[in-house]
Design an enzyme around this catalytic site. Structure first.
Site: not given
Length: 720
Positions: A419, A440, A452, A490
């Protein structure tokens, strides 16, 4: 009229003088009711009225597909509500003429029959559907910010009764052939090996007509019943959608409550109300969101990669759920961890998912047989995709890759679900570092539609394209992102959640007020609840890595929760106590606060980081970033994406390429070596693919909606 006069339709007659009307829209993969298609249909209706056949059958010339609905690409051409209403009235007049034919009419349906396609079918006497997995019927218009406007609201209620028709329209739920028959949309079902054409011909020759819903359903449509039922529908709908943000379902309920027993007035209400909705901001932005889904899917269209077997290493929550999701999508998956005791909880969760997602016990049993525990890692050698999902430790991951590399198939995808760890750091352990990509996923895997596809300076462009193709295969939206701390989602969420923690700790704003302010703005959940859902242990890692010095205070608080075993939703206790999957909140604590001011302060770092990511070239363009934020963080779909929202509200983001957009908070890295190489790799596999297939994939805009877009763009909690 001759066949040469028609571009999209074929009209043929058999020896019994049954007319067969086939829609096969030219230069399109799927059928939709464009203006040109509707004009030709009007000419055909003129001909059939002047020279009536013994009967008429409507069918599709597209294999495995019926009609996806109206062509939503043409919606943007309408800027005036009255103009839209006039267009709707013309469709009403045309469908009414079909309904009034004095000869039998039948529809033969195989594949998607949605929106305007279903509304057209309801104007016929009798409907037959083939019971195959690809057949789906429904009204997805609510997810586009409108409701059925080609007579569907009136005809579906008359055909099915309000208690069956209204939920279908309000939820945009698609149903299979047998479910559609139970609801009353379909009159006859043909089995998978049956002959749809002969069933339709038989129905015409026997002049079959639909029976309607029966007396009990008719009583539900009387004014007293409508008033009571409409109140319940409003309450249930308001629990998921704020009427200020999503007015369409409430307009439909209002129209039905007032005029549900008058089909002609219901149609006029369609013209007026849908005409206003279609030119409103909500509908425009939801249609934009639908277009963004097509851009994301285009990233994988340039590769013919198809996986049969997947190997997942790490049976924790993420790894186990990734494995289970791949199985649901029909793949064989081997799941590896150190001991069987670590795999067993993942198998238990997978079984629950299979029971929820799959329709029959046989399908559940089949899925369980395709999820294979694999402590020894024997599945690596046979896997087309190997996904590493172990704990976030770079050295542990690198050691694993070194052990895996000799056993990988030459053409296998090697992916990490990290992540936040930069890809180039992880790939340095490989003899072929260019083959490693990031895939991801987001938690919960079965609900979050975005993945992702992370690439670094050395990543092979073909691997990026193949990773995106794999995402498409497992029914997920691929978003190529340049590897940098936090990637895209994130990186944006970290300062947003950090801001929430600071406002809570330093300003004493109750967590309930923070969450309420966010959902009032349009987010699906507030930042504190989101932290609990993601997991406070994961949040601690992300904030610690991306928050800098400002994260010290919040990190200490998170550490205390983690040390006490309070990890959020998955442990039943975090910032909130969780019961039956829901956060237990004291709503009174949100009162007395200016929620609009809180929302503005709360979202300021979110927007700032979006600008910075665009400037740093983390994704291809502003649209890709908007898509990532909508499908990765749940940013209010009715606002069209954060950068689109900023342009519309303040004009603060340009439409220029990322390297022309100056970041707002830190020096731009869009021209450094890493960015150039990443863009070269990513654009070669993704942007070039999207450009090459833009016209082709844009045509899938003929769909009235998409399953994943439906979920992401339609439902929003009004309050916490």
């Amino acid at each position: 009229m001759t066949q040469q006069d028609l571009r999209h339709w074929r009209l043929e007659h058999d020896m019994d003088e049954v007319a067969w009307l086939t829609l096969d829209r030219a230069d399109e993969r799927q059928n939709s009711l464009s203006n040109e298609v509707m004009l030709e249909l009007r000419d055909i209706v003129d001909h059939l009225e002047s020279t009536p056949p013994k009967g008429l059958v409507l069918q599709s010339g597209k294999p495995g597909s019926f009609i996806m609905g109206a062509d939503i690409r043409e919606f943007g051409d309408v800027n005036d509500a009255e103009e839209a209403a006039d267009h709707i009235r013309q469709a009403h007049q045309l469908f009414n003429r079909i309904e009034n034919f004095d000869f039998p009419t039948v529809v033969a349906i195989e594949g998607f029959c949605l929106g305007g396609g279903l509304e057209l079918a309801l104007a016929f006497d009798y409907r037959i559907a083939k019971d195959v997995p690809g057949t789906r019927l429904g009204f997805p218009e609510i997810k586009l910010g409108i409701y059925p406007g080609f007579g569907g609201s009136a005809r579906s209620i008359r055909q099915c009764g309000p208690l069956k028709a209204m939920p279908l329209m309000l939820t945009a739920r698609m149903v299979r052939a047998r479910q559609a028959r139970a609801a009353g949309l379909i009159d006859e079902v043909v089995g998978p090996h049956g002959e749809l054409r002969w069933a339709a011909r038989r129905a015409v020759l026997k002049a079959r007509k639909s029976r309607g819903p029966g007396r009990a359903a008719s009583l539900q449509n009387l004014p007293p019943a409508r008033r009571f039922l409409a109140a319940q529908m409003r309450k249930q709908t308001a629990a998921k959608a704020n009427p200020e943000h999503y007015p369409a379902p409430f307009e439909l309920i209002d129209a039905w409550e007032a005029y549900g027993d008058d089909p002609h007035r219901m149609m006029e209400e369609e013209a007026v109300r849908v005409g206003k909705l279609i030119v409103g901001d909500t509908s425009r932005n939801l249609r934009r969101v639908f277009g963004l889904t097509e851009q994301l899917k285009a990233y994988g269209k340039g590769s013919d990669f198809r996986a049969r077997r997947v190997h997942v290493i790490g049976a924790g929550v993420m790894g186990g759920d990734i494995a289970a999701w791949c199985v649901v999508q029909g793949l064989e998956v081997t799941l590896q961890d150190r001991e069987m005791k670590y795999i067993e909880p993942a198998l238990k969760r997978a079984k629950a998912l299979f029971k929820k997602r799959l329709k029959t016990p046989d399908q559940v049993t089949g899925a369980l047989s395709r999820l294979i525990p694999d402590v020894d890692g024997r599945g690596v050698r046979r896997a087309d995709v190997v996904i590493e999902a172990i704990y976030e430790n770079a050295e542990a991951k690198k050691s694993l890759y070194q052990a895996l590399e000799p056993d990988l198939k030459t053409d296998a995808i090697l992916a990490t679900n990290t992540s936040a760890i930069p890809l180039d750091e992880l790939s340095s352990a490989l003899k072929q570092p260019q083959r490693l990509i990031g895939l991801h996923f987001f938690n919960p895997v079965a609900k979050m539609p975005l993945v992702e596809v992370v690439h670094a300076a050395e990543t092979d462009a073909e691997q990026i394209a193949r990773g995106a193709a794999f995402c498409n295969q497992i029914n997920r939206f691929p978003l190529p992102v340049r590897s940098s701390p936090g990637f895209l989602v994130n990186r944006v969420l970290a300062p947003y959640m950090l801001q929430a923690f600071k406002m809570h700790l330093e300003k004493g704003i109750p967590k309930e007020a923070l969450d309420r302010a966010a959902t009032r703005f349009g987010m699906p959940m507030g930042p504190v609840e989101l932290a609990d859902v993601v997991g406070l242990d994961i949040g601690l890692q992300v904030v610690g890595k991306l928050g800098g010095d400002q994260a010290a205070g919040p990190a200490k608080v998170l550490q205390k929760y983690v040390d006490a075993g309070k990890l959020g939703k998955k442990s039943g206790q975090g910032f909130y106590t969780w019961s039956k999957g829901k956060a237990q909140k004291d709503r009174s604590r949100a009162s007395g606060h200016n929620l609009d001011t809180i929302a503005k302060q709360l979202l300021e770092p979110y927007f700032e980081e979006c600008r910075a990511c665009l400037g740093d070239g983390i994704v291809d363009n502003a649209d890709a970033l908007d898509a990532g934020m909508i499908f990765g963080t749940g940013f209010a779909p009715f606002r069209g994406g954060p950068l689109h929202y900023l342009r519309e509200v303040a004009g603060s983001v340009s439409d220029s390429r990322p390297d022309a957009e100056a970041p707002s908070s830190e020096p731009s890295q869009s021209k450094d070596t890493t960015s150039k190489t990443a863009q070269k790799a990513g654009k070669k596999a993704a942007k070039k693919t999207a450009k090459k297939t833009a016209k082709k994939t844009a045509r899938t805009g003929t769909k009235s909606t998409d399953k994943k877009a439906v979920k992401a763009s339609g439902e929003e909690k009004k309050d916490d």
